[in-house]
Each structure stands twice: as structure tokens, then as C-alpha cells.
Design an enzyme around this catalytic site. Structure first.
Site, PDB file in Angstrom:
ATOM      1  N   TYR A  34       0.731  -1.126   0.171  1.00 50.81           N
ATOM      2  CA  TYR A  34      -0.015  -0.014   0.106  1.00 50.81           C
ATOM      3  C   TYR A  34       1.067   1.275  -0.021  1.00 50.81           C
ATOM      4  O   TYR A  34       1.478   1.645   0.966  1.00 50.81           O
ATOM      5  CB  TYR A  34      -0.700  -0.240   1.302  1.00 50.81           C
ATOM      6  CG  TYR A  34      -1.896  -1.237   1.248  1.00 50.81           C
ATOM      7  CD1 TYR A  34      -2.288  -2.053   0.164  1.00 50.81           C
ATOM      8  CD2 TYR A  34      -2.466  -1.233   2.556  1.00 50.81           C
ATOM      9  CE1 TYR A  34      -3.209  -2.848   0.523  1.00 50.81           C
ATOM     10  CE2 TYR A  34      -3.475  -2.290   2.423  1.00 50.81           C
ATOM     11  CZ  TYR A  34      -3.752  -3.314   1.622  1.00 50.81           C
ATOM     12  OH  TYR A  34      -4.680  -4.135   1.756  1.00 50.81           O
TER      13      TYR A  34
ATOM     14  N   GLY B   5     -17.907   0.122  -2.705  1.00 51.48           N
ATOM     15  CA  GLY B   5     -18.731   1.114  -3.548  1.00 51.48           C
ATOM     16  C   GLY B   5     -20.126   0.425  -3.994  1.00 51.48           C
ATOM     17  O   GLY B   5     -21.082   1.039  -4.358  1.00 51.48           O
TER      18      GLY B   5
ATOM     19  N   THR C 244     -23.879   1.345  -2.979  1.00 46.52           N
ATOM     20  CA  THR C 244     -24.594   2.318  -3.263  1.00 46.52           C
ATOM     21  C   THR C 244     -25.308   2.344  -4.542  1.00 46.52           C
ATOM     22  O   THR C 244     -26.281   2.892  -4.883  1.00 46.52           O
ATOM     23  CB  THR C 244     -23.612   3.680  -3.547  1.00 46.52           C
ATOM     24  OG1 THR C 244     -22.630   3.231  -4.688  1.00 46.52           O
ATOM     25  CG2 THR C 244     -22.745   4.023  -2.162  1.00 46.52           C
TER      26      THR C 244
END
Length: 307
Positions: free
Chosen positions: A72, A222, A225
Site C-alpha cells: 500500500y 462502493g 450504493t
């Protein structure tokens, strides 16, 4: 109200803690650091001071499990964890991962040779400013290297005191069984969420062996949504909660070994996520949520596959 050994309290069926390897207790709802880096986990996402502040806020709010990885950034997320939290307070477990080399925001490859895993672990120790990593997870099994050599390298690092517990990331049930025959495994980190339950067999195996299951993309990256998750609204409405809070509560209710580590760079979103532990889903809620049609499993060639 008293807390029982399984981490739940009298009158509360949802355990708040999980004992790694049967001994080290962590709060089940942790914090992940991937969202502190830029798109494709490459470079910074925002101001360094803001990332440090969110990490400190998470621990101040009671988080005791921080999940990160050497790729990361690469390296950046581990550096942020150390800047924010080292020297680490008693009771805080930092989990990191090695075995994936990121070459760009869309380029990565698996590296499981024992000498490379050792070098990655020692680099993580330096970045995290610690002598022992609480939970070190093999980020991917390298198909070009025998499992015995990869797991054996981590076992050797554990015997040397450089890591405390060993975890595996993105494995099948068969691979997990093979690894358990080689050495002690404390955790698995596979993709699992309300809309993707392809790792249900691995979850059942974790329950059988008492392993922590850290679901990655606990908020479906995500997808919650979208219209596929519209049925979440009725459950969320009954609890005055957001879709994300219900998705996290579902994980906490789904199995006592699930330890989600949602990440964010927003203090407000962090607080929202952590309030999911207060939600108690009814049998009707669970039926409604279980009935949601899961999405097609993640394409292994996608950007997220190297997360």
C-alpha cells in the site's frame, strides 16, 4: 452487564472481541489503511497529517486491530501507521502483509520465494518501527513456489520472534487445509461482504478451526450504493442507519469469527463505521439481508485483485 469469554456480553449475542489464535483479544471491528493511499494503492491520497489523525482517532475510539500491507503506497501505509501510533500502546495489534510487489498503480506481481518474503518482512519491521509484527499475512500464494516453502519461511520468522501470528490472504478452502497441516494459522483475509459470499466455504473452515476471518472490501468497494443493494434501505430505515453501517453489522452478526477492517480517510466516515457495533439486527433483518442477490465474484484480473 458482564462480558463472557467469547467476547459477547450477557444479554448480547454479538461478540465484540475475537481472540487471535485463542489468546490475543482484538475488537472485531478494526481499521484498514488501504484508503490512506492513492488510486491503485499508489502514492498518497491526501495530506499526511490527515491520515495520521484518522489513525490516531481510530485507536482513540477503541480500535485494537489495524490492517495494512507493505504494497500500500508501496510502503507508505506502514510508515503512516508507525508515525501515528508507534510506540504502540498495549492491546493494539498491527497486521501487515507481504508477498505482493506493486510496480505501478495498475501493475503488481506475486513474489513468494522464501528469501524475498524474509526481506519483505524485515522491511516492514523497519517501517513499522517494531521488533515483532503482531499478525503477518501472506498476501498471495505464489503458484511458482511450493506452499511448504512459503509458509515455512513465515514459520521461521515466527520462531525468530519477528512475527507473532501467521495469516493467509485470498486462499481456497483446500489451500487453507493444506496450510493448517503445515503450521499454525491464525487468520484468513479473503474478499467477503453482503454482496460477495464466494468464500463461504473458507469462512466455515475458519469457524471450525477458530481462525479470524478478516473480510476485505467489507463494504463491497462502493457497490452498496448501487441498485443491487437497494433492499438495504428497508433494513437501514428500521434502524435509522446507513447502508454501510448495516453491511458492517451484517458481517458482525453473520459469524463470530468475522473481523471487518473498513478503511477511510475521513474522520466522520470512521465514526459512522464504528457505530455499526451498536446495531442489533433481528432475525427478520438477517433474512432480508441474506436474500440479497450476491454480485458476480471479482474478476481476478481486475485492479482490486492486487489489493
Amino acid at each position: 452487564m458482564t462480558e463472557r469469554r467469547d467476547g459477547s456480553a450477557d444479554g448480547d449475542p454479538v461478540a465484540q472481541t475475537f481472540a487471535l489464535d485463542g489468546g490475543l483479544p482484538v475488537r472485531r471491528l478494526g481499521f484498514g489503511t488501504a484508503q490512506l493511499t492513492g488510486p491503485g494503492y499508489w502514492g498518497p491520497r491526501g495530506e499526511r497529517a490527515d491520515a495520521v489523525a484518522v489513525l490516531r482517532r481510530a485507536v482513540d475510539r477503541g480500535v485494537t486491530l489495524i490492517d495494512t500491507a507493505d504494497n500500500y503506497g508501496p510502503g507508505l501505509a506502514e510508515e503512516l501507521v508507525a508515525e501515528a501510533l508507534a510506540p504502540y500502546p498495549a492491546g493494539l495489534t498491527v497486521a501487515t502483509k507481504g508477498g505482493v510487489v506493486r510496480t505501478s498503480d495498475s501493475g503488481w506481481h506475486v513474489e513468494g520465494r522464501p528469501e524475498r518474503l524474509r526481506a519483505m518482512c524485515e522491511a516492514s519491521l523497519r517501517r513499522l518501527r517494531t521488533e515483532t509484527i503482531g499478525l503477518y499475512q501472506l498476501h498471495r500464494l505464489d503458484p511458482a513456489v511450493p506452499m511448504e516453502e512459503q509458509v515455512g519461511a513465515l514459520d521461521e520468522l515466527r520462531r525468530e520472534g519477528k512475527i507473532r501470528y501467521i495469516g493467509l490472504d485470498t486462499v481456497t478452502a483446500e489451500q487453507l487445509e493444506r496450510a493448517l497441516a503445515l503450521t499454525g494459522i491464525a487468520s484468513v483475509q479473503n474478499r467477503f461482504n453482503l454482496l460477495d459470499r464466494a468464500s463461504a466455504a473458507v469462512l466455515r473452515l475458519c469457524e471450525t478451526h477458530g481462525l479470524a476471518f478478516l473480510p476485505w472490501f467489507p463494504l463491497a468497494n462502493g457497490a452498496l450504493t448501487g441498485t443491487a443493494a437497494s433492499a438495504l434501505d428497508s433494513v437501514a430505515g428500521r434502524h435509522g442507519a446507513t447502508r454501510g453501517q448495516i453491511a458492517l453489522a451484517w458481517l458482525l452478526h453473520r459469524s463470530p469469527v468475522l473481523c471487518p477492517t473498513p478503511g477511510t480517510g475521513s474522520p466522520a466516515h470512521l465514526d459512522e463505521n464504528l457505530r455499526a457495533v451498536e446495531i442489533r439486527l433481528s432475525a427478520e433483518d438477517m433474512r432480508d439481508l441474506d436474500a440479497l442477490v450476491p454480485l458476480v465474484p471479482l474478476d481476478p484480473g481486475s485492479r482490486a485483485a492486487g489489493r
